[in-house]
Enzyme design. Structure first.
Site, short mmCIF file in Angstrom:
data_model
loop_
_atom_site.label_atom_id
_atom_site.label_comp_id
_atom_site.label_asym_id
_atom_site.label_seq_id
_atom_site.Cartn_x
_atom_site.Cartn_y
_atom_site.Cartn_z
N LYS A 11 0.82 -1.21 0.00
CA LYS A 11 0.00 0.00 0.00
C LYS A 11 0.85 1.27 0.00
O LYS A 11 2.06 1.22 0.29
CB LYS A 11 -0.94 -0.02 1.21
N PHE A 59 -15.41 4.07 7.20
CA PHE A 59 -14.05 4.40 6.79
C PHE A 59 -13.83 4.31 5.28
O PHE A 59 -12.71 4.51 4.81
CB PHE A 59 -13.04 3.51 7.52
N ARG A 87 -2.29 -14.47 4.74
CA ARG A 87 -2.93 -13.68 5.81
C ARG A 87 -2.14 -13.85 7.12
O ARG A 87 -2.03 -12.91 7.89
CB ARG A 87 -4.39 -14.12 6.02
N THR A 93 -5.42 -6.97 10.78
CA THR A 93 -5.71 -5.70 10.11
C THR A 93 -5.13 -4.52 10.88
O THR A 93 -4.53 -3.62 10.30
CB THR A 93 -7.24 -5.54 9.96
N ARG A 104 2.61 -6.53 8.84
CA ARG A 104 1.91 -5.36 9.39
C ARG A 104 2.52 -4.92 10.72
O ARG A 104 2.63 -3.72 10.99
CB ARG A 104 0.41 -5.64 9.51
N ASN A 114 -2.13 0.31 6.64
CA ASN A 114 -1.55 -0.91 7.21
C ASN A 114 -0.67 -1.71 6.26
O ASN A 114 -0.61 -2.93 6.32
CB ASN A 114 -2.66 -1.77 7.84
N HIS A 117 -2.13 -5.38 1.53
CA HIS A 117 -3.43 -6.03 1.36
C HIS A 117 -3.19 -7.51 1.11
O HIS A 117 -2.22 -7.88 0.46
CB HIS A 117 -4.16 -5.44 0.14
N GLU A 128 -9.77 -10.30 -7.56
CA GLU A 128 -8.85 -9.16 -7.38
C GLU A 128 -7.66 -9.26 -8.34
O GLU A 128 -7.21 -8.25 -8.89
CB GLU A 128 -8.38 -9.12 -5.92
P1 DAT Z 1 -8.05 -6.55 5.74
O1 DAT Z 1 -7.26 -5.57 4.92
O2 DAT Z 1 -7.24 -7.10 6.89
O3 DAT Z 1 -8.68 -7.64 4.92
P2 DAT Z 1 -10.68 -5.34 5.90
O4 DAT Z 1 -10.97 -6.06 4.62
O5 DAT Z 1 -11.64 -5.51 7.03
O6 DAT Z 1 -9.22 -5.72 6.44
O7 DAT Z 1 -10.57 -3.76 5.61
C1 DAT Z 1 -9.94 -3.30 4.45
C2 DAT Z 1 -9.05 -2.15 4.80
O8 DAT Z 1 -9.82 -1.06 5.30
C3 DAT Z 1 -8.05 -2.43 5.92
O9 DAT Z 1 -6.87 -3.04 5.45
C4 DAT Z 1 -7.78 -1.07 6.48
C5 DAT Z 1 -9.12 -0.37 6.33
N1 DAT Z 1 -9.90 -0.45 7.58
C6 DAT Z 1 -10.52 -1.55 8.07
N2 DAT Z 1 -11.16 -1.28 9.22
C7 DAT Z 1 -10.96 0.04 9.45
C8 DAT Z 1 -11.35 0.94 10.48
N3 DAT Z 1 -12.12 0.54 11.50
N4 DAT Z 1 -10.92 2.24 10.40
C9 DAT Z 1 -10.18 2.66 9.35
N5 DAT Z 1 -9.76 1.86 8.35
C10 DAT Z 1 -10.14 0.57 8.40
MG MG Z 2 -10.13 -7.54 3.47
#
Ligand code: DAT
Ligand code: MG
Length: 140
Positions: A11, A59, A87, A93, A104, A114, A117, A128
């Site tokens: 990212k 978000f 993962r 996350t 991470r 973070n 992805h 994707e």
């Molecule tokens: P991941 O990337 O671990 O699969 P996710 O799919 O739940 O997590 O969310 C996608 C992205 O969105 C994540 O990498 C960072 C952002 N994100 C997730 N939860 C968030 C939150 N509560 N506040 C801000 N950004 C968030």
């Molecule tokens: Mg995700």
């Protein structure tokens, strides 16, 4: 049966901080083979489409803005049990909750920024990967 491919992005925060090489080395050392890779930048439209599943989350706007804020590295990676093992390699996350030694934990700045992805299922890994790469850009 577990699939053998996953999709990842390094990212904008990790690219900006100069961590591309270190992160690719961790993927390499963990046994992931590169099937496709590009250094690119998402438009806000592309980032919005990629994260469409999160459209209703509070978000979403912040996420789309961040993911289109600078260049990324996108890649398709291959390994036995790729999605689950990747993962594990990237960690939770929220970097504050990520296990020691995960990408991470080492490189992420915050929950929103973070570092990497990782696709969350074989089905999404395929969707994707196809979103970012043409078949002619994938090499076994
Ligand atoms: P991941 O990337 O671990 O699969 P996710 O799919 O739940 O997590 O969310 C996608 C992205 O969105 C994540 O990498 C960072 C952002 N994100 C997730 N939860 C968030 C939150 N509560 N506040 C801000 N950004 C968030
Ligand atoms: Mg995700």
């Amino acid at each position: 049966m577990a699939g053998n491919r996953t999709f990842t992005m390094i990212k904008p925060d990790a690219v900006k901080a100069g961590h591309i090489g270190a992160i690719l080395k961790m993927m390499n050392d963990a046994g992931f083979k590169i099937i496709a890779m590009k250094y690119t930048k998402l438009s806000p439209e592309m980032a919005g489409k990629f994260y469409e599943v999160h459209k209703e989350r509070p978000f979403y706007g912040e996420l789309v803005e961040f993911m289109s804020s600078g260049p990324i590295v996108a890649a398709i990676l291959e390994k036995d049990n790729a999605v689950e093992d990747f993962r594990k390699l990237i960690g939770a996350t929220n970097p504050a909750e990520a296990a020691p030694g995960t990408i991470r934990k080492l490189f992420a700045k915050s929950l929103g920024e973070n570092a990497v992805h990782g696709a969350d299922s074989d089905e999404n890994a395929k969707i994707e990967g196809n979103f970012h790469f043409a078949g002619t850009e994938m090499f076994d």
